[in-house]
Design a protein around this motif. Structure first.
Motif, PDB file in Angstrom:
ATOM      1  N   MET A  60      -6.323  -8.656   7.754  1.00 46.14           N
ATOM      2  CA  MET A  60      -5.061  -8.327   7.113  1.00 46.14           C
ATOM      3  C   MET A  60      -4.331  -9.603   6.742  1.00 46.14           C
ATOM      4  N   ASN A  61      -3.813  -9.640   5.533  1.00 39.31           N
ATOM      5  CA  ASN A  61      -3.046 -10.780   5.066  1.00 39.31           C
ATOM      6  C   ASN A  61      -1.587 -10.594   5.473  1.00 39.31           C
ATOM      7  N   ASP A  62      -1.013 -11.531   6.208  1.00 38.13           N
ATOM      8  CA  ASP A  62       0.354 -11.405   6.683  1.00 38.13           C
ATOM      9  C   ASP A  62       1.359 -12.064   5.752  1.00 38.13           C
ATOM     10  N   ASP A  63       0.976 -12.339   4.524  1.00 34.73           N
ATOM     11  CA  ASP A  63       1.875 -12.965   3.571  1.00 34.73           C
ATOM     12  C   ASP A  63       2.120 -11.991   2.430  1.00 34.73           C
ATOM     13  N   ILE A  64       3.347 -11.976   1.921  1.00 35.60           N
ATOM     14  CA  ILE A  64       3.717 -11.091   0.831  1.00 35.60           C
ATOM     15  C   ILE A  64       3.158 -11.583  -0.504  1.00 35.60           C
ATOM     16  N   ALA A  65       2.673 -12.834  -0.552  1.00 30.01           N
ATOM     17  CA  ALA A  65       2.194 -13.418  -1.802  1.00 30.01           C
ATOM     18  C   ALA A  65       1.129 -12.540  -2.439  1.00 30.01           C
ATOM     19  N   GLY A  66       1.256 -12.303  -3.739  1.00 28.01           N
ATOM     20  CA  GLY A  66       0.279 -11.497  -4.460  1.00 28.01           C
ATOM     21  C   GLY A  66       0.548 -10.014  -4.422  1.00 28.01           C
ATOM     22  N   THR A  67       1.586  -9.592  -3.695  1.00 26.31           N
ATOM     23  CA  THR A  67       1.904  -8.164  -3.592  1.00 26.31           C
ATOM     24  C   THR A  67       2.740  -7.737  -4.788  1.00 26.31           C
ATOM     25  N   GLY A  68       2.142  -6.934  -5.648  1.00 26.36           N
ATOM     26  CA  GLY A  68       2.858  -6.449  -6.824  1.00 26.36           C
ATOM     27  C   GLY A  68       3.386  -5.041  -6.678  1.00 26.36           C
ATOM     28  N   ALA A  69       2.883  -4.304  -5.680  1.00 26.56           N
ATOM     29  CA  ALA A  69       3.302  -2.917  -5.473  1.00 26.56           C
ATOM     30  C   ALA A  69       3.264  -2.598  -3.984  1.00 26.56           C
ATOM     31  N   VAL A  70       4.014  -1.596  -3.614  1.00 23.26           N
ATOM     32  CA  VAL A  70       4.077  -1.149  -2.222  1.00 23.26           C
ATOM     33  C   VAL A  70       3.943   0.372  -2.182  1.00 23.26           C
ATOM     34  N   LEU A  71       3.155   0.838  -1.233  1.00 22.29           N
ATOM     35  CA  LEU A  71       3.068   2.261  -0.934  1.00 22.29           C
ATOM     36  C   LEU A  71       3.827   2.499   0.358  1.00 22.29           C
ATOM     37  N   ALA A  72       4.863   3.332   0.309  1.00 28.16           N
ATOM     38  CA  ALA A  72       5.666   3.660   1.490  1.00 28.16           C
ATOM     39  C   ALA A  72       5.427   5.117   1.855  1.00 28.16           C
ATOM     40  N   LEU A  73       5.113   5.349   3.117  1.00 33.66           N
ATOM     41  CA  LEU A  73       4.842   6.703   3.608  1.00 33.66           C
ATOM     42  C   LEU A  73       5.684   6.974   4.847  1.00 33.66           C
ATOM     43  N   TRP A  74       6.544   7.976   4.764  1.00 27.78           N
ATOM     44  CA  TRP A  74       7.309   8.447   5.911  1.00 27.78           C
ATOM     45  C   TRP A  74       6.653   9.730   6.423  1.00 27.78           C
ATOM     46  N   ASN A  75       6.604   9.904   7.726  1.00 29.11           N
ATOM     47  CA  ASN A  75       6.066  11.161   8.250  1.00 29.11           C
ATOM     48  C   ASN A  75       6.463  11.394   9.700  1.00 29.11           C
ATOM     49  N   ASP A  76       6.435  12.646  10.084  1.00 29.40           N
ATOM     50  CA  ASP A  76       6.454  13.054  11.480  1.00 29.40           C
ATOM     51  C   ASP A  76       5.068  13.595  11.805  1.00 29.40           C
ATOM     52  N   VAL A  77       4.871  13.938  13.063  1.00 26.37           N
ATOM     53  CA  VAL A  77       3.613  14.527  13.501  1.00 26.37           C
ATOM     54  C   VAL A  77       3.938  15.544  14.578  1.00 26.37           C
ATOM     55  N   TYR A  82       8.104   8.124  11.668  1.00 25.64           N
ATOM     56  CA  TYR A  82       7.167   7.048  11.358  1.00 25.64           C
ATOM     57  C   TYR A  82       7.288   6.605   9.906  1.00 25.64           C
ATOM     58  N   LEU A  83       7.089   5.319   9.703  1.00 23.01           N
ATOM     59  CA  LEU A  83       7.046   4.722   8.365  1.00 23.01           C
ATOM     60  C   LEU A  83       5.851   3.777   8.312  1.00 23.01           C
ATOM     61  N   THR A  84       5.073   3.884   7.247  1.00 23.96           N
ATOM     62  CA  THR A  84       3.966   2.966   7.004  1.00 23.96           C
ATOM     63  C   THR A  84       4.166   2.317   5.651  1.00 23.96           C
ATOM     64  N   LEU A  85       4.023   1.009   5.592  1.00 22.32           N
ATOM     65  CA  LEU A  85       4.118   0.259   4.340  1.00 22.32           C
ATOM     66  C   LEU A  85       2.782  -0.420   4.069  1.00 22.32           C
ATOM     67  N   TYR A  86       2.282  -0.256   2.849  1.00 23.85           N
ATOM     68  CA  TYR A  86       1.066  -0.938   2.401  1.00 23.85           C
ATOM     69  C   TYR A  86       1.434  -1.836   1.224  1.00 23.85           C
ATOM     70  N   GLY A  87       1.011  -3.090   1.288  1.00 28.88           N
ATOM     71  CA  GLY A  87       1.179  -3.990   0.162  1.00 28.88           C
ATOM     72  C   GLY A  87      -0.085  -4.007  -0.677  1.00 28.88           C
ATOM     73  N   MET A  88       0.084  -3.884  -1.987  1.00 27.02           N
ATOM     74  CA  MET A  88      -1.057  -3.795  -2.910  1.00 27.02           C
ATOM     75  C   MET A  88      -0.933  -4.830  -4.026  1.00 27.02           C
ATOM     76  N   ARG A  89      -2.061  -5.188  -4.592  1.00 23.62           N
ATOM     77  CA  ARG A  89      -2.064  -6.079  -5.753  1.00 23.62           C
ATOM     78  C   ARG A  89      -1.242  -5.452  -6.882  1.00 23.62           C
ATOM     79  N   ASP A  90      -1.455  -4.174  -7.132  1.00 24.98           N
ATOM     80  CA  ASP A  90      -0.685  -3.401  -8.096  1.00 24.98           C
ATOM     81  C   ASP A  90      -0.923  -1.921  -7.795  1.00 24.98           C
ATOM     82  N   ALA A  91      -0.174  -1.048  -8.459  1.00 28.81           N
ATOM     83  CA  ALA A  91      -0.272   0.385  -8.185  1.00 28.81           C
ATOM     84  C   ALA A  91      -1.605   0.974  -8.613  1.00 28.81           C
ATOM     85  N   GLN A  92      -2.348   0.299  -9.482  1.00 33.44           N
ATOM     86  CA  GLN A  92      -3.641   0.804  -9.928  1.00 33.44           C
ATOM     87  C   GLN A  92      -4.670   0.849  -8.800  1.00 33.44           C
ATOM     88  N   VAL A  93      -4.398   0.150  -7.705  1.00 34.78           N
ATOM     89  CA  VAL A  93      -5.284   0.219  -6.542  1.00 34.78           C
ATOM     90  C   VAL A  93      -5.443   1.668  -6.081  1.00 34.78           C
TER      91      VAL A  93
END
Length: 207
Positions: A1-18, A61-72
């Motif tokens: 996992m890359n711990d740097d925001i560099a190169g992140t063009g898009a983010v996927l945010a997911l909120w949920n309960d279980v 719960y909240l999960t954040l994914y950093g992506m190169r772009d949304a096309q991922v």
């Protein structure tokens, strides 16, 4: 996992309960299989897990994914994970509830090196989002993410109507907070506060 925001063009945010009876099972699966599996997708740069640490109607719960772009999210590798879930993923899907999924374009990012405490706001208007971001960067510009939600993002194909909960807004602001700030509720007015959760290293890609 890359711990740097560099190169992140898009983010996927997911909120949920279980559902409460599988909470421990959910956390073991999410940290050890689900998020690491997503990080095998080319262009998926990092993933962070959080648990709500304040009184709020927001999902736990909240999960954040950093992506190169949304096309991922349109790639064959990502679609394969959606259409061919592991046995544990298939088992967990019906237990997820109050789920909201935002696909966002990153508009501003500073550091964001996995802060232990995260304050998250959602806004309808860009001016309000940027004003709040400015107020929290006056003394420190580290660990901040500002992103705009895409109105055209496709929903999860397996999600039923009863599992969804709308998180309102068009702008997402996430700001890492120092421990001393978390002692005062006045430090983060209007925010939902989260504590970080562990994520295991990425798995080998599924063929």
């Amino acid at each position: 996992m890359n711990d740097d925001i560099a190169g992140t063009g898009a983010v996927l945010a997911l909120w949920n309960d279980v559902t409460p009876d599988v909470d421990a099972e959910y956390n073991a699966w999410h940290a050890g299989e689900h998020v690491p599996e997503r990080l095998t997708v080319p262009g998926m740069l990092w993933g962070r897990r959080y648990r709500r640490a304040c009184n709020s109607a927001a999902p736990r719960y909240l999960t954040l994914y950093g992506m190169r772009d949304a096309q991922v999210l349109e790639s064959d590798a990502y679609r394969l994970l959606l259409s061919r879930p592991t046995p544990t993923s298939a088992h967990m899907r019906p237990h997820l509830c109050n789920l909201s999924r935002w696909v966002c374009d990153v508009r501003e990012a500073h550091g964001f090196l996995a802060p232990a405490h995260l304050a998250v706001w959602t806004f309808d208007a860009e001016d309000a989002a940027r004003a709040c971001a400015g107020a929290h960067t006056a003394s420190c510009v580290h660990d901040l993410l500002l992103a705009r939600r895409s109105p055209d993002a496709a929903p999860l194909p397996w999600l039923t109507g009863g599992q969804a909960q709308a998180i309102e807004g068009s702008w997402l602001l996430a700001k890492g907070m120092p421990p001393q700030a978390m002692a005062s509720a006045q430090a983060v007015p209007g925010a939902v506060v989260y504590n970080t959760l562990p994520v295991q290293p990425a798995l080998s890609p599924r063929l």
